[in-house]
Design a protein around this motif. Structure first.
Motif, PDB file in Angstrom:
ATOM      1  N   SER A 161       0.810  -1.237   0.000  1.00 29.57           N
ATOM      2  CA  SER A 161       0.000   0.000   0.000  1.00 29.57           C
ATOM      3  C   SER A 161       0.839   1.282   0.000  1.00 29.57           C
ATOM      4  O   SER A 161       0.433   2.271  -0.619  1.00 29.57           O
ATOM      5  N   PRO A 162       2.022   1.312   0.651  1.00 29.87           N
ATOM      6  CA  PRO A 162       2.812   2.564   0.578  1.00 29.87           C
ATOM      7  C   PRO A 162       3.206   2.895  -0.867  1.00 29.87           C
ATOM      8  O   PRO A 162       3.202   4.065  -1.261  1.00 29.87           O
ATOM      9  N   LEU A 163       3.514   1.879  -1.654  1.00 31.06           N
ATOM     10  CA  LEU A 163       3.865   2.090  -3.062  1.00 31.06           C
ATOM     11  C   LEU A 163       2.663   2.600  -3.852  1.00 31.06           C
ATOM     12  O   LEU A 163       2.750   3.589  -4.591  1.00 31.06           O
ATOM     13  N   VAL A 164       1.527   1.921  -3.664  1.00 32.21           N
ATOM     14  CA  VAL A 164       0.306   2.322  -4.382  1.00 32.21           C
ATOM     15  C   VAL A 164      -0.065   3.762  -4.020  1.00 32.21           C
ATOM     16  O   VAL A 164      -0.368   4.581  -4.892  1.00 32.21           O
ATOM     17  N   HIS A 165       0.022   4.050  -2.735  1.00 34.93           N
ATOM     18  CA  HIS A 165      -0.293   5.386  -2.251  1.00 34.93           C
ATOM     19  C   HIS A 165       0.614   6.434  -2.901  1.00 34.93           C
ATOM     20  O   HIS A 165       0.161   7.474  -3.381  1.00 34.93           O
ATOM     21  N   GLU A 166       1.917   6.137  -2.910  1.00 33.68           N
ATOM     22  CA  GLU A 166       2.901   7.068  -3.485  1.00 33.68           C
ATOM     23  C   GLU A 166       2.633   7.296  -4.974  1.00 33.68           C
ATOM     24  O   GLU A 166       2.698   8.424  -5.462  1.00 33.68           O
ATOM     25  N   LEU A 167       2.297   6.200  -5.684  1.00 36.18           N
ATOM     26  CA  LEU A 167       2.046   6.326  -7.124  1.00 36.18           C
ATOM     27  C   LEU A 167       0.804   7.187  -7.380  1.00 36.18           C
ATOM     28  O   LEU A 167       0.793   8.057  -8.252  1.00 36.18           O
ATOM     29  N   HIS A 168      -0.225   6.946  -6.585  1.00 36.30           N
ATOM     30  CA  HIS A 168      -1.450   7.759  -6.731  1.00 36.30           C
ATOM     31  C   HIS A 168      -1.137   9.228  -6.510  1.00 36.30           C
ATOM     32  O   HIS A 168      -1.572  10.095  -7.253  1.00 36.30           O
ATOM     33  N   LYS A 169      -0.349   9.484  -5.467  1.00 41.41           N
ATOM     34  CA  LYS A 169       0.030  10.857  -5.138  1.00 41.41           C
ATOM     35  C   LYS A 169       0.730  11.523  -6.319  1.00 41.41           C
ATOM     36  O   LYS A 169       0.598  12.730  -6.556  1.00 41.41           O
ATOM     37  N   ASP A 170       1.499  10.707  -7.040  1.00 43.49           N
ATOM     38  CA  ASP A 170       2.259  11.244  -8.178  1.00 43.49           C
ATOM     39  C   ASP A 170       1.444  11.239  -9.479  1.00 43.49           C
ATOM     40  O   ASP A 170       1.982  11.543 -10.547  1.00 43.49           O
ATOM     41  N   GLY A 171       0.174  10.829  -9.383  1.00 42.04           N
ATOM     42  CA  GLY A 171      -0.685  10.877 -10.568  1.00 42.04           C
ATOM     43  C   GLY A 171      -0.691   9.604 -11.401  1.00 42.04           C
ATOM     44  O   GLY A 171      -1.171   9.603 -12.530  1.00 42.04           O
ATOM     45  N   TYR A 172      -0.132   8.504 -10.858  1.00 38.94           N
ATOM     46  CA  TYR A 172      -0.165   7.220 -11.568  1.00 38.94           C
ATOM     47  C   TYR A 172      -1.277   6.355 -10.977  1.00 38.94           C
ATOM     48  O   TYR A 172      -1.477   6.341  -9.762  1.00 38.94           O
ATOM     49  N   ALA A 173      -1.962   5.620 -11.842  1.00 44.30           N
ATOM     50  CA  ALA A 173      -2.991   4.699 -11.336  1.00 44.30           C
ATOM     51  C   ALA A 173      -2.867   3.357 -12.046  1.00 44.30           C
ATOM     52  O   ALA A 173      -3.759   2.939 -12.786  1.00 44.30           O
ATOM     53  N   PRO A 174      -1.734   2.671 -11.829  1.00 45.58           N
ATOM     54  CA  PRO A 174      -1.537   1.402 -12.545  1.00 45.58           C
ATOM     55  C   PRO A 174      -2.450   0.312 -11.987  1.00 45.58           C
ATOM     56  O   PRO A 174      -2.876   0.398 -10.829  1.00 45.58           O
ATOM     57  N   PRO A 175      -2.770  -0.703 -12.797  1.00 49.86           N
ATOM     58  CA  PRO A 175      -3.550  -1.829 -12.270  1.00 49.86           C
ATOM     59  C   PRO A 175      -2.774  -2.536 -11.147  1.00 49.86           C
ATOM     60  O   PRO A 175      -1.560  -2.677 -11.236  1.00 49.86           O
ATOM     61  N   VAL A 176      -3.521  -2.931 -10.110  1.00 45.06           N
ATOM     62  CA  VAL A 176      -2.904  -3.627  -8.976  1.00 45.06           C
ATOM     63  C   VAL A 176      -3.260  -5.109  -9.053  1.00 45.06           C
ATOM     64  O   VAL A 176      -4.443  -5.460  -9.147  1.00 45.06           O
ATOM     65  N   PHE A 177      -2.282  -5.960  -9.050  1.00 46.08           N
ATOM     66  CA  PHE A 177      -2.487  -7.413  -9.113  1.00 46.08           C
ATOM     67  C   PHE A 177      -2.190  -8.032  -7.759  1.00 46.08           C
ATOM     68  O   PHE A 177      -1.427  -7.473  -6.970  1.00 46.08           O
ATOM     69  N   ASP A 178      -2.799  -9.199  -7.511  1.00 45.31           N
ATOM     70  CA  ASP A 178      -2.375  -9.886  -6.289  1.00 45.31           C
ATOM     71  C   ASP A 178      -1.477 -11.084  -6.618  1.00 45.31           C
ATOM     72  O   ASP A 178      -0.908 -11.695  -5.728  1.00 45.31           O
ATOM     73  N   ASP A 179      -1.333 -11.363  -7.910  1.00 43.93           N
ATOM     74  CA  ASP A 179      -0.470 -12.476  -8.317  1.00 43.93           C
ATOM     75  C   ASP A 179       0.515 -11.926  -9.352  1.00 43.93           C
ATOM     76  O   ASP A 179       0.135 -11.539 -10.459  1.00 43.93           O
ATOM     77  N   TYR A 180       1.780 -11.916  -8.982  1.00 41.11           N
ATOM     78  CA  TYR A 180       2.744 -11.254  -9.880  1.00 41.11           C
ATOM     79  C   TYR A 180       2.977 -12.041 -11.167  1.00 41.11           C
ATOM     80  O   TYR A 180       3.316 -11.462 -12.199  1.00 41.11           O
ATOM     81  N   THR A 181       2.787 -13.363 -11.137  1.00 40.12           N
ATOM     82  CA  THR A 181       2.985 -14.119 -12.385  1.00 40.12           C
ATOM     83  C   THR A 181       1.884 -13.755 -13.391  1.00 40.12           C
ATOM     84  O   THR A 181       2.146 -13.619 -14.587  1.00 40.12           O
ATOM     85  N   LYS A 182       0.692 -13.584 -12.866  1.00 35.42           N
ATOM     86  CA  LYS A 182      -0.416 -13.152 -13.721  1.00 35.42           C
ATOM     87  C   LYS A 182      -0.110 -11.770 -14.324  1.00 35.42           C
ATOM     88  O   LYS A 182      -0.293 -11.533 -15.520  1.00 35.42           O
ATOM     89  N   MET A 183       0.406 -10.886 -13.492  1.00 35.85           N
ATOM     90  CA  MET A 183       0.750  -9.543 -13.977  1.00 35.85           C
ATOM     91  C   MET A 183       1.815  -9.629 -15.069  1.00 35.85           C
ATOM     92  O   MET A 183       1.703  -8.976 -16.114  1.00 35.85           O
ATOM     93  N   LEU A 184       2.834 -10.454 -14.815  1.00 34.34           N
ATOM     94  CA  LEU A 184       3.916 -10.580 -15.804  1.00 34.34           C
ATOM     95  C   LEU A 184       3.373 -11.110 -17.128  1.00 34.34           C
ATOM     96  O   LEU A 184       3.706 -10.610 -18.209  1.00 34.34           O
ATOM     97  N   ASP A 185       2.489 -12.130 -17.045  1.00 35.70           N
ATOM     98  CA  ASP A 185       1.969 -12.737 -18.273  1.00 35.70           C
ATOM     99  C   ASP A 185       1.025 -11.794 -19.017  1.00 35.70           C
ATOM    100  O   ASP A 185       1.043 -11.726 -20.236  1.00 35.70           O
TER     101      ASP A 185
END
Lengths: 330, 330
Positions: free
Chosen positions: A40-64
């Motif tokens: 959450s600190p990363l997500v929060h920081e990105l939002h603060k900076d104007g980024y809203a990337p998709p959040v995954f709970d499985d990194y292999t799924k994200m990579l694929d």
């Protein structure tokens, strides 16, 4: 160029700070990389900076699904290697928290994946980019202090209250690989010599309920050509100290001495004698990494260095665990 | 009280400075203690100060004829023990340059003579009396930084041009016992812990035609209770440096950190945080020694400490010579 973040347990801010100043980088996803990891600190920081990337709970799924070009790996330390391998196998360049592995077996597997991938990999040895250290290293490269003969490094941190994964060797990896890796990296980078042996010690005493975390460690390295180096590592910096860390290096050479202390660079050499140098900023570590991938320049941290320094960290930990000198022959 | 000087190859000035302020001390003779030793700087200094003691060329003759109460032993380093034994056998208290012996065999013989003599003996660990070090030690004794856990010491000297006896191990004894003895003494004195093991390294590279003299050395000590300590020792201080030596100690404890650097004492502890302390002067080392003999007080350097620290120095040198960990069990 698409960048994905896996995890937020270490120095992910290096990458966030680098991305902010690069228009051509797109953040294509974020995900935890360790079981129970809080990003959450990363997500929060990105939002603060104007980024809203998709959040995954499985990194292999994200990579694929997202097929990132670059992956920032920054999980519980024992997961760096596994997550890194998954990313390399999918052809992503790796910007990976150090230590890049916490066992020699994992390190070897990561190295194989790296070799097969053709991708670039750099460990987050961000203190090569700390202006004072970069400037002191430049002094040595200029030949001003002659040949380095004796090196002392210091890493001293406030302990504070660390996340639970710091309390277990199997997830934390140890204080020598985590805190000490910076010092060991400096020793290698400043001396430009291979390591020959290490004798190290560590102790958990005084760790204020941090389980298996070692509060203090001391490493003694012998290098090629009879260069010697020590690393003093501790979590004993008082809470009332003026900064989180007290990072130092002193290199005594055949023609002079250079030191970093309190963010200042001190040199004694030549006819001028004592001087305090203005630290030069080499720029952001992640930008340097990206420019390397683009073929624009050689970045300050090579892949081979990242593997070699991690190996030395793990051998130093082994020395401390087994209370014996470990030869470093390769 | 009659004082005799044998030799003038080290810190004989400690005694001269002490005698100047003591009316009841009489200098009954001076003599060399090593073959080819030049004592003219001592004779010259004494004349300058208004003393004209008889000068002998045979110290045993001087001891037998003058029957001194106190002998200042300060010869080529390998002769300290032999000369010291001759003085102890004649019932003189010994103020003796460190290392008090350069072989374990000589150290044992000196210890036997000491035990049989009933006399007092103190090694010239003059840096216990350096105000900054004395003050830092007092901070630790006060409990302000809690229990010492990790110690780093530094001795860095200008090499310059040393007398010929420095060029041979058999007369010089080695850089760890000569320069390093101060650092090793601090480690023992500051930690108040016994040594458990040592791993040390030394190298002659860059010694500028000083034969067997080691230019650099590094020692790694493990102490009781998992306290660790390092000693960084070199003759690499540039000629253009602002002082001959760069002596340092840093002690990280469970409640704070104390340091000596550049003659200043820095402390971080408690609610106050960072402080720079005013160094307190504990007075002259030789006066302290004389007052101990008179029964007026306990001097800062005990005889047992003098023997123990010398033993550790010689074991550290052995570790460096043999490139292995030496256990220190007693």
């Amino acid at each position: 160029m698409k960048v994905a973040f896996i995890g937020a347990s270490g120095h992910w801010k290096y990458a966030v700070n680098g991305i902010k100043t690069e228009d051509e980088l797109q953040i294509c996803g974020v995900s935890p990389g360790s079981k129970g990891e809080d990003i959450s600190p990363l997500v929060h920081e990105l939002h603060k900076d104007g980024y809203a990337p998709p959040v995954f709970d499985d990194y292999t799924k994200m990579l694929d699904e997202q097929r990132p070009d670059v992956v920032v790996v920054d999980n519980f330390f024992s997961d760096h290697a596994h997550v890194g391998i998954a990313a390399l196998k999918r052809g992503a360049h790796l910007f990976i928290e150090k230590p890049i592995a916490t066992t020699l077996k994992d390190l070897e597997a990561l190295y194989r994946a790296y070799e097969e991938s053709g991708c670039h990999l750099a460990a987050m040895h961000g203190l090569r980019y700390a202006p004072a250290f970069y400037t002191a290293w430049s002094v040595i490269r200029s030949g001003d202090i002659g040949k380095p003969r004796l090196i002392h490094t210091q890493k001293s941190y406030r302990l504070g209250s660390r996340p639970p994964f710091f309390k277990h060797r199997h997830s934390y990896g140890g204080t020598i690989p985590w805190v000490g890796s910076h010092a060991i990296d400096w020793i290698y980078w400043f001396s430009a010599k291979r390591f020959r042996s290490v004798f190290a010690s560590h102790s958990r005493q005084g760790n204020q309920d941090h389980g298996e975390l070692e509060t203090t460690a001391l490493c003694h390295f012998t290098m090629e050509d009879g260069v010697f180096a020590s690393a003093s590592i501790d979590y004993l910096r008082p809470e009332t100290a003026p900064s989180h860390g007290d990072d130092r290096i002193r290199v005594a050479g055949t023609k002079g001495v250079v030191e970093v202390r309190n963010g200042d660079v001190h040199v004694i050499s030549g006819v001028e004698g004592v001087r305090k140098l203005e630290p030069k900023d080499p720029g952001n570590i992640f930008q340097d990494f990206v420019q390397h991938i683009r073929g624009h320049k050689e970045c300050l941290i090579g892949a081979e260095d990242s593997f070699y320094v991690t190996e030395i960290c793990l051998r130093a930990r082994q020395s401390a665990d087994e209370n014996r000198v470990v030869e470093l022959s390769r």
